[in-house]
Design a protein around this motif. Structure first.
Motif, PDB file in Angstrom:
ATOM      1  N   LEU A 194       0.827  -1.205   0.000  1.00  0.00           N
ATOM      2  CA  LEU A 194       0.000   0.000   0.000  1.00  0.00           C
ATOM      3  C   LEU A 194       0.864   1.258   0.000  1.00  0.00           C
ATOM      4  O   LEU A 194       0.557   2.241  -0.689  1.00  0.00           O
ATOM      5  CB  LEU A 194      -0.934  -0.009   1.206  1.00  0.00           C
ATOM      6  CG  LEU A 194      -2.032  -1.082   1.188  1.00  0.00           C
ATOM      7  CD1 LEU A 194      -2.817  -1.061   2.492  1.00  0.00           C
ATOM      8  CD2 LEU A 194      -2.963  -0.886   0.000  1.00  0.00           C
ATOM      9  N   GLN A 195       1.941   1.246   0.758  1.00  0.00           N
ATOM     10  CA  GLN A 195       2.816   2.424   0.777  1.00  0.00           C
ATOM     11  C   GLN A 195       3.541   2.594  -0.562  1.00  0.00           C
ATOM     12  O   GLN A 195       3.648   3.703  -1.076  1.00  0.00           O
ATOM     13  CB  GLN A 195       3.825   2.312   1.923  1.00  0.00           C
ATOM     14  CG  GLN A 195       3.212   2.553   3.300  1.00  0.00           C
ATOM     15  CD  GLN A 195       4.254   2.598   4.398  1.00  0.00           C
ATOM     16  OE1 GLN A 195       4.783   1.569   4.802  1.00  0.00           O
ATOM     17  NE2 GLN A 195       4.557   3.795   4.891  1.00  0.00           N
ATOM     18  N   ALA A 196       4.041   1.508  -1.122  1.00  0.00           N
ATOM     19  CA  ALA A 196       4.748   1.594  -2.401  1.00  0.00           C
ATOM     20  C   ALA A 196       3.833   2.126  -3.495  1.00  0.00           C
ATOM     21  O   ALA A 196       4.271   2.883  -4.378  1.00  0.00           O
ATOM     22  CB  ALA A 196       5.302   0.226  -2.785  1.00  0.00           C
ATOM     23  N   ALA A 197       2.556   1.765  -3.440  1.00  0.00           N
ATOM     24  CA  ALA A 197       1.602   2.248  -4.445  1.00  0.00           C
ATOM     25  C   ALA A 197       1.449   3.762  -4.379  1.00  0.00           C
ATOM     26  O   ALA A 197       1.276   4.435  -5.402  1.00  0.00           O
ATOM     27  CB  ALA A 197       0.249   1.568  -4.245  1.00  0.00           C
ATOM     28  N   CYS A 198       1.520   4.330  -3.188  1.00  0.00           N
ATOM     29  CA  CYS A 198       1.426   5.792  -3.041  1.00  0.00           C
ATOM     30  C   CYS A 198       2.612   6.481  -3.695  1.00  0.00           C
ATOM     31  O   CYS A 198       2.467   7.536  -4.328  1.00  0.00           O
ATOM     32  CB  CYS A 198       1.338   6.164  -1.564  1.00  0.00           C
ATOM     33  SG  CYS A 198      -0.194   5.654  -0.748  1.00  0.00           S
ATOM     34  N   PHE A 199       3.797   5.914  -3.551  1.00  0.00           N
ATOM     35  CA  PHE A 199       4.979   6.500  -4.188  1.00  0.00           C
ATOM     36  C   PHE A 199       4.898   6.386  -5.706  1.00  0.00           C
ATOM     37  O   PHE A 199       5.322   7.296  -6.421  1.00  0.00           O
ATOM     38  CB  PHE A 199       6.245   5.814  -3.674  1.00  0.00           C
ATOM     39  CG  PHE A 199       6.673   6.281  -2.314  1.00  0.00           C
ATOM     40  CD1 PHE A 199       7.489   7.391  -2.173  1.00  0.00           C
ATOM     41  CD2 PHE A 199       6.266   5.612  -1.172  1.00  0.00           C
ATOM     42  CE1 PHE A 199       7.888   7.834  -0.918  1.00  0.00           C
ATOM     43  CE2 PHE A 199       6.661   6.038   0.091  1.00  0.00           C
ATOM     44  CZ  PHE A 199       7.468   7.155   0.218  1.00  0.00           C
ATOM     45  N   GLU A 200       4.367   5.289  -6.184  1.00  0.00           N
ATOM     46  CA  GLU A 200       4.231   5.115  -7.634  1.00  0.00           C
ATOM     47  C   GLU A 200       3.249   6.130  -8.209  1.00  0.00           C
ATOM     48  O   GLU A 200       3.433   6.632  -9.326  1.00  0.00           O
ATOM     49  CB  GLU A 200       3.759   3.695  -7.942  1.00  0.00           C
ATOM     50  CG  GLU A 200       3.697   3.388  -9.427  1.00  0.00           C
ATOM     51  CD  GLU A 200       3.334   1.945  -9.711  1.00  0.00           C
ATOM     52  OE1 GLU A 200       3.175   1.604 -10.898  1.00  0.00           O
ATOM     53  OE2 GLU A 200       3.215   1.156  -8.753  1.00  0.00           O
ATOM     54  N   ALA A 201       2.238   6.484  -7.424  1.00  0.00           N
ATOM     55  CA  ALA A 201       1.212   7.415  -7.900  1.00  0.00           C
ATOM     56  C   ALA A 201       1.652   8.871  -7.806  1.00  0.00           C
ATOM     57  O   ALA A 201       1.078   9.734  -8.477  1.00  0.00           O
ATOM     58  CB  ALA A 201      -0.079   7.205  -7.104  1.00  0.00           C
ATOM     59  N   ASP A 202       2.661   9.175  -6.972  1.00  0.00           N
ATOM     60  CA  ASP A 202       3.062  10.567  -6.758  1.00  0.00           C
ATOM     61  C   ASP A 202       4.586  10.673  -6.771  1.00  0.00           C
ATOM     62  O   ASP A 202       5.246  10.421  -5.754  1.00  0.00           O
ATOM     63  CB  ASP A 202       2.516  11.076  -5.432  1.00  0.00           C
ATOM     64  CG  ASP A 202       2.737  12.566  -5.233  1.00  0.00           C
ATOM     65  OD1 ASP A 202       3.475  13.169  -6.031  1.00  0.00           O
ATOM     66  OD2 ASP A 202       2.168  13.128  -4.271  1.00  0.00           O
ATOM     67  N   PRO A 203       5.184  11.075  -7.890  1.00  0.00           N
ATOM     68  CA  PRO A 203       6.648  11.159  -7.982  1.00  0.00           C
ATOM     69  C   PRO A 203       7.269  12.234  -7.080  1.00  0.00           C
ATOM     70  O   PRO A 203       8.473  12.209  -6.837  1.00  0.00           O
ATOM     71  CB  PRO A 203       6.890  11.478  -9.457  1.00  0.00           C
ATOM     72  CG  PRO A 203       5.609  12.067  -9.947  1.00  0.00           C
ATOM     73  CD  PRO A 203       4.529  11.403  -9.169  1.00  0.00           C
TER      74      PRO A 203
END
Length: 316
Positions: free
Chosen positions: A96-105
């Motif tokens: 879930l945390q990694a997905a947030c980074f992928e969505a917001d550079p």
């Protein structure tokens, strides 16, 4: 995932297993053994023999800051997550945390809410954190609004700002968050993705006074960076950094504002601050923030120092 451990044999197996059980499989778990005298290293090594994603590294008791920086230097992944050796991550935390980074550079640092548990793993209470950029940045100026064992950050972003710094030991995370906030976006998730264990031996209880002083120094360092370099060795010993900052602040001759007063008081509790520096700062506080609380600062400090003296040194 970076997990520092020193004498954490009671819980480190459960903590590491919670990382190996994540539903995000492409991970590396770096455990830094910071001079353990118990079976911590043996427990982690045993788990590593069954799972090649585990790397165990010896730090020989150099301290939490060096242990964390060693983990960051060894990390090969673009994202680094943190957890303490007595905490437990839920299975979907890293995904879930990694997905947030992928969505917001532009995102550099991401924490989560948590759940406080007791030494046996039984739930005690939920831990909420500020959500939203404005609310988080407002909180950051006053206190540490992120739970260190829950965070994930971009590896290169942390390397660029210099990693954790020894002068802020016991609030080394807060200092790092303040510096990251100057280069990119910070955020918290409201999901409770980490169970944080509460027990008598944890740093926040044993080193409470040093932690408060280190947090005060981190706030004042952030203020200094707006116009000049920090006036002390950021990788020196904490007490020396506090002493150097207070000496510089006293020599500045500028009145201490009401916003500064609490931090200055926390820093003045550090042992070994010269009386002349203390007196000058008390004068600057009275000039800059004239109030009953400011005038009471001197007596409060004197009382604290008297009660902190060893019993054999006190008069009969």
């Amino acid at each position: 995932m970076i997990i520092p451990v020193r004498d954490g044999a009671q819980y480190v197996g459960e903590a590491l297993q919670s990382i190996l059980d994540q539903d995000l499989a492409d991970i590396e778990a770096i455990v830094i053994d910071d001079g353990s005298s118990d079976d911590s290293a043996a427990i982690v090594t045993s788990l590593g023999e069954r799972d090649g994603r585990v790397k165990v590294v010896a730090n020989r008791g150099k301290g939490i800051v060096d242990a964390l920086n060693m983990g960051i230097s060894l990390a090969q992944a673009p994202l680094v997550a943190r957890m303490d050796c007595d905490d437990v991550s839920l299975p979907d935390r890293l995904r879930l945390q990694a997905a947030c980074f992928e969505a917001d550079p532009d995102l550099h640092l991401l924490g989560t809410a948590g759940l406080r548990i007791d030494r046996d793993g039984e739930p005690l209470k939920p831990i909420d954190v500020p959500i939203g950029n404005d609310q988080l940045r407002d909180a950051l100026a006053r206190y540490n609004p992120m739970l260190h064992p829950t965070v994930m950050f971009r590896t290169e972003a942390v390397r660029r700002v210099g990693g954790y710094r020894r002068a802020f030991t016991y609030a080394e995370d807060y200092d790092l968050w303040l510096r990251l906030s100057e280069t990119g976006k910070l955020a918290n998730m409201d999901a409770r993705l980490v169970k944080l264990r509460s027990h008598p031996g944890q740093v926040s209880r044993v080193k409470e006074e040093q932690q408060k002083a280190a947090a005060a120094l981190a706030r004042q360092a952030a203020q200094s960076r707006r116009s000049r370099a920090e006036p002390f060795d950021v990788n020196g010993q904490p007490a020396q950094a506090v002493g150097a900052f207070l000496a510089w602040r006293a020599a500045s001759g500028v009145g201490i504002s009401s916003l500064e007063r609490r931090d200055i008081e926390l820093l003045l509790r550090t042992a070994g601050i010269p009386l002349a520096v203390t007196c000058k700062l008390l004068f600057l506080a009275a000039v800059g923030a004239p109030s009953f609380r400011t005038l009471a600062l001197g007596p409060r400090l004197a009382w604290r120092r008297m009660t902190a003296r060893p019993a054999k040194m006190r008069p009969n």
